[in-house]
Scaffold this motif. Structure first.
Motif, short mmCIF file in Angstrom:
data_model
loop_
_atom_site.label_atom_id
_atom_site.label_comp_id
_atom_site.label_asym_id
_atom_site.label_seq_id
_atom_site.Cartn_x
_atom_site.Cartn_y
_atom_site.Cartn_z
N ALA A 101 58.86 40.59 56.24
CA ALA A 101 59.96 40.25 55.33
C ALA A 101 61.29 40.66 55.93
CB ALA A 101 59.76 40.95 53.98
N GLY A 102 61.25 41.55 56.88
CA GLY A 102 62.41 42.04 57.60
C GLY A 102 61.92 42.81 58.80
N ASN A 103 62.77 43.55 59.46
CA ASN A 103 62.35 44.26 60.67
C ASN A 103 61.53 45.51 60.39
OD1 ASN A 103 63.47 42.60 62.78
ND2 ASN A 103 65.50 43.25 62.08
N THR A 104 61.55 45.98 59.14
CA THR A 104 60.81 47.20 58.82
C THR A 104 59.85 47.04 57.65
OG1 THR A 104 62.57 47.99 57.33
CG2 THR A 104 62.70 48.65 59.66
N ARG A 105 59.79 45.84 57.05
CA ARG A 105 58.99 45.63 55.84
C ARG A 105 58.10 44.41 56.04
NH1 ARG A 105 57.35 49.01 51.88
NH2 ARG A 105 57.72 48.26 49.76
N ILE A 106 56.84 44.54 55.63
CA ILE A 106 55.85 43.48 55.81
C ILE A 106 55.25 43.12 54.46
CG2 ILE A 106 53.68 42.85 56.96
CD1 ILE A 106 54.35 45.10 59.00
N LEU A 107 55.05 41.83 54.22
CA LEU A 107 54.37 41.37 53.00
C LEU A 107 52.97 40.88 53.35
CD1 LEU A 107 57.14 39.35 51.11
CD2 LEU A 107 56.67 41.80 51.09
N CYS A 108 52.02 41.17 52.49
CA CYS A 108 50.64 40.74 52.68
C CYS A 108 50.12 40.08 51.40
CB CYS A 108 49.73 41.92 53.03
SG CYS A 108 50.07 42.70 54.62
N TYR A 109 49.36 39.03 51.59
CA TYR A 109 48.75 38.31 50.47
C TYR A 109 47.36 38.89 50.24
CZ TYR A 109 46.83 34.31 47.82
OH TYR A 109 46.26 33.51 46.87
N ALA A 110 47.14 39.47 49.05
CA ALA A 110 45.85 40.04 48.69
C ALA A 110 45.26 39.25 47.53
CB ALA A 110 46.01 41.50 48.30
N TYR A 111 43.95 39.08 47.54
CA TYR A 111 43.30 38.35 46.45
C TYR A 111 41.90 38.91 46.20
CZ TYR A 111 40.40 35.81 49.81
OH TYR A 111 39.49 35.48 50.79
N ALA A 112 41.36 38.58 45.04
CA ALA A 112 40.00 38.96 44.69
C ALA A 112 39.46 37.96 43.68
CB ALA A 112 39.95 40.37 44.12
N ASN A 113 38.17 37.70 43.72
CA ASN A 113 37.51 36.80 42.79
C ASN A 113 36.68 37.60 41.80
OD1 ASN A 113 38.59 34.71 44.18
ND2 ASN A 113 36.68 33.85 44.92
N SER A 114 36.53 37.05 40.61
CA SER A 114 35.66 37.67 39.61
C SER A 114 35.22 36.60 38.62
CB SER A 114 36.38 38.81 38.87
OG SER A 114 37.48 38.30 38.14
N VAL A 115 34.14 36.89 37.90
CA VAL A 115 33.64 35.99 36.86
C VAL A 115 34.19 36.46 35.53
CG1 VAL A 115 31.61 35.06 35.71
CG2 VAL A 115 31.55 35.49 38.18
N ILE A 116 34.88 35.57 34.79
CA ILE A 116 35.47 35.94 33.50
C ILE A 116 34.53 35.56 32.36
CG2 ILE A 116 37.81 35.82 34.40
CD1 ILE A 116 38.10 33.06 33.20
N ASN A 117 34.96 35.84 31.13
CA ASN A 117 34.05 35.69 29.98
C ASN A 117 33.65 34.25 29.69
OD1 ASN A 117 36.45 34.77 28.96
ND2 ASN A 117 36.72 36.41 27.45
N THR A 118 34.35 33.27 30.25
CA THR A 118 33.95 31.87 30.07
C THR A 118 32.86 31.47 31.05
OG1 THR A 118 35.63 31.09 31.63
CG2 THR A 118 36.26 31.24 29.31
N GLY A 119 32.57 32.38 32.00
CA GLY A 119 31.61 32.06 33.05
C GLY A 119 32.26 31.46 34.28
N ASP A 120 33.57 31.18 34.19
CA ASP A 120 34.29 30.62 35.33
C ASP A 120 34.64 31.72 36.33
OD1 ASP A 120 34.61 27.83 34.41
OD2 ASP A 120 35.79 28.76 32.81
N VAL A 121 34.80 31.30 37.59
CA VAL A 121 35.25 32.21 38.63
C VAL A 121 36.77 32.12 38.72
CG1 VAL A 121 35.19 32.78 41.08
CG2 VAL A 121 33.11 32.01 39.93
N LEU A 122 37.44 33.26 38.63
CA LEU A 122 38.89 33.31 38.66
C LEU A 122 39.34 34.06 39.91
CD1 LEU A 122 41.28 32.45 36.78
CD2 LEU A 122 41.32 34.81 36.00
N THR A 123 40.31 33.48 40.60
CA THR A 123 40.91 34.15 41.76
C THR A 123 42.23 34.76 41.34
OG1 THR A 123 39.91 32.55 43.29
CG2 THR A 123 41.75 33.85 44.11
N VAL A 124 42.36 36.06 41.53
CA VAL A 124 43.58 36.78 41.22
C VAL A 124 44.26 37.15 42.53
CG1 VAL A 124 44.58 38.83 40.13
CG2 VAL A 124 42.59 37.71 39.10
N ASN A 125 45.56 36.84 42.66
CA ASN A 125 46.26 37.19 43.89
C ASN A 125 47.51 37.99 43.59
OD1 ASN A 125 48.87 35.51 44.12
ND2 ASN A 125 47.37 33.97 43.56
N ARG A 126 47.90 38.81 44.54
CA ARG A 126 49.13 39.60 44.47
C ARG A 126 49.74 39.68 45.87
NH1 ARG A 126 48.36 38.55 39.96
NH2 ARG A 126 48.23 39.92 38.13
N ILE A 127 51.05 39.87 45.92
CA ILE A 127 51.75 40.08 47.18
C ILE A 127 52.04 41.58 47.31
CG2 ILE A 127 53.75 39.52 48.60
CD1 ILE A 127 52.04 37.11 48.13
#
Length: 665
Positions: A101-127
């Motif tokens: 993001a600059g010369n001293t700061r780095i951004l990373c894309y993190a994600y995880a999957n889980s099964v929610i109460n509908t039975g669907d698989v949901l992908t949650v992501n954060r920076i």
């Protein structure tokens, strides 16, 4: 005249002219067990980025079977070596990419999957944001709420612009969720996707574009100004995308929004210097590259068209995403450069590393004088180089798969074969290293998608099968993308007869040419390829002696309904369609016609194709009295991105196919 000098030794070892170390005598053939471990292993390097000042490299590499590790290489050091600053276990959190993001700061894309109460698989992501020394790790949060939100968001934002002009600041697209207003005067009422300027050091944010409930896309000019917005009106009506995006643009930064002059123009990038948008437009049934003036005149200029294939994308460079050419794929991926300096550089690189013709610019310093370059071929998984344009010196940073340095890999040859209606189908043939290509066990390997295509280059799946003695053909069947509208037809599901006919004809061609033994012909596919493998066994039950399907679609009606709780449901319904093909083109509804033994694999966290599709197929095969096997990997997604799981998949597949061949003698 641009010249490039390859340094013999780099940050992590090197080679000259893209040649393999040692001679052919060093190249080894592997046992099935060793091949499964080697080709099932993930790439060592997942992502690489160069700091704006060109003094450091951020390398995101694999860490164990599922995890990742972020390493920093200080190029100013007398002995540069990777220093780890961040890790993920892969259980469940994963790191997909990291960038400065600059010369001293780095951004990373993190994600995880889980099964929610509908039975669907949901992908949650954060920076995530982290200092170059590994300190001050923070999450670039979604917009905060003062009251009770009227919903939730799994979307943690995406970076729209890396070059706002302020070090460490980025433009991010974020989703706003409204709150209940009862009893609160400060409830948040904004809804939809908006754009904010984020200070990655302290997480302070400032609104740049107000959220829109219908917004699905923003395009910036690479220097911090949003110039184009795309809206899907279906989101305003019932919460489902209708797949028809309407674009607006500004003639200058901060100007009023107005409709894009040509609704058929699909914008990709904006050049602030020329004040134009670059995009694609369908012409004579193929995608063609155009520029569109953003000064209000609506002037369009055709930049590049190929007579037989689509333009796939635009080639860009650097933190500004400056467009330097277009990308298209014939037998292999090609770049037509607009930028004269980049054209000369590409020519020099082609001469410097002739054995590695697939060259792309991964990242650059802010001034574009230092470049990270990836180079690969069909028999070399790839190498990362650092090029200093001021000195013309290029240093190898690291190979992508160092474990394969001394393994004999198989050349991938473009071929074509006639379909039953006489149409010539483009494909790739990979034969075992050193083979005469006659009377071999054969594998037909249809690609996924179906909105995709295979291309020349290293691919771990055909390489595995070739390594253990199989001839592999990868057909770009009708329904594949990249060849224009006529070839795509109505997609590989609605036009399944043409697509599957081409897939089975690939098998017939292997036999007719004497390449494959008709008693030892199998089919292996992943995702849509898994669907194609199963459906091929339905329509020609005597052709393939074994069927392996990974994450397969098996019932088209259920595949539509699997999307019911997501915004793309309407688009998926239109894509799959309705009619007789739903019954006739669903292998789970035709399971009784399959004769060959079937082996399937699926992951419980698959958000692309539900594990229920494979389970349904297994049930239908069992009901039909058919020998079918299903291997389920717990908490893995569509890509089974786990070295141990992939190695297990390859090992089990090879044993299954060999057993089927032996049983059929």
């Amino acid at each position: 005249m641009v010249s490039v000098v390859i340094l013999a030794q780099g940050v992590a070892g090197g080679r000259a002219n893209g040649q393999a170390p040692g001679g052919a005598a060093e190249k080894a053939r592997l046992t099935v067990k060793d091949a499964a471990v080697m080709f099932g292993a993930r790439e060592n390097i997942l992502n690489a980025s160069l700091s704006p000042d060109g003094t450091k490299i951020a390398l995101l590499g694999t860490n164990g079977n599922k995890g990742a590790v972020l390493n920093i290489i200080d190029l100013a050091s007398s002995t540069p070596s990777p220093v780890p600053i961040l890790t993920s276990s892969g259980e469940p959190e994963r790191l997909a990419w990291c960038r400065w993001a600059g010369n001293t700061r780095i951004l990373c894309y993190a994600y995880a999957n889980s099964v929610i109460n509908t039975g669907d698989v949901l992908t949650v992501n954060r920076i995530l944001a982290i200092n170059v020394d590994g300190k001050n790790l923070q999450v670039l949060r979604t917009p905060e709420h003062n009251g009770l939100a009227l919903g939730y968001t799994n979307y943690g934002g995406s970076v729209l612009d890396w070059n706002t002009g302020v070090d460490g600041h980025v433009l991010m697209v974020r989703r706003y969720v409204p709150e209940q207003t009862t009893g609160s005067l400060t409830a948040q009422t904004k809804e939809g996707f908006g754009v904010d300027d984020i200070n990655s050091a302290n997480l302070h944010s400032a609104g740049i574009e107000r959220p829109r409930a219908s917004a699905v896309e923003y395009i910036s000019d690479g220097i911090g100004h949003v110039r184009i917005v795309g809206s899907d009106t279906g989101l305003n009506q019932d919460g489902y995308n209708n797949g028809r995006v309407v674009y607006q643009y500004r003639t200058k930064p901060g100007g009023e929004w107005q409709p894009l002059p040509n609704p058929k123009f699909d914008p990709y990038y904006v050049d602030p210097t020329l004040n134009v948008a670059y995009g694609l437009k369908s012409q004579d049934g193929r995608n063609v590259a155009y520029s569109l003036a953003l000064d209000g005149s609506g002037k369009e200029t055709m930049l590049f068209a190929h007579p037989t294939v689509d333009v796939d994308d635009f080639a860009t460079i650097g933190r500004n995403s400056r467009v330097i050419g277009v990308i298209y794929t014939t037998d292999r991926s090609n770049v037509e450069y607009f930028d004269p300096a980049m054209r000369r550089l590409a020519s020099a690189l082609a001469k410097a590393i002739p054995a590695l013709p697939l060259i792309r610019i991964v990242d650059s310093s802010q001034d574009e004088r230092k470049l990270l370059i990836s180079a690969s071929s069909d028999t070399d998984p790839g190498r990362l180089y650092l090029l200093n344009r001021d000195t013309s010196a290029m240093t190898e940073v690291t190979p992508t798969r160092p474990a394969m340095e001394h393994v004999a890999l198989a050349p991938m040859k473009p071929v074509s074969f006639p379909a039953r209606d006489g149409t010539m189908i483009p494909a790739y043939l990979t034969l075992p290293p050193g083979s005469d290509g006659k009377n071999l066990p054969g594998i037909v390997l249809p690609h996924g998608g179906p909105g995709a295509r295979d291309a020349w280059g290293f691919d771990w799946l055909p390489q595995f099968w070739a390594q253990i003695g199989y001839a592999v053909i990868q057909p770009n069947f009708r329904g594949s993308t990249g060849y224009g509208d006529a070839w795509f037809q109505n997609n590989g599901f609605r036009s399944w007869r043409a697509a599957i006919g081409d897939v089975t004809d690939a098998g017939h061609w292997l036999v007719k040419e004497g390449i494959a033994d008709p008693k030892k012909l199998a089919i292996f596919g992943w995702s849509y390829g898994g669907y194609a493998a199963l459906q091929s066994a339905v329509v020609e039950p005597d052709l393939f002696k074994a069927v392996v399907a990974v994450a397969p679609v098996t019932d088209l009606a259920q595949f539509k309904e699997d999307a019911a709780n997501f915004t793309h449901y309407r688009v998926m319904k239109d894509f799959i369609g309705s009619g007789p093909h739903i019954l006739e083109g669903s292998p789970a509804r035709q399971a009784g016609k399959i004769k060959a033994p079937v082996l399937m694999f699926s992951g419980t966290y698959d958000a692309n194709v539900s594990v229920g599709q494979a389970r349904l197929m297994a049930d239908r095969l069992r009901d039909a009295g058919h020998p079918g096997q299903l291997v389920i990997y717990d908490k893995l997604d569509h890509y089974l991105d786990d070295s141990a799981a992939r190695s297990d998949l390859l090992s089990k597949s090879a044993a299954f196919v060999e057993q089927a061949f032996a049983a059929g003698k």
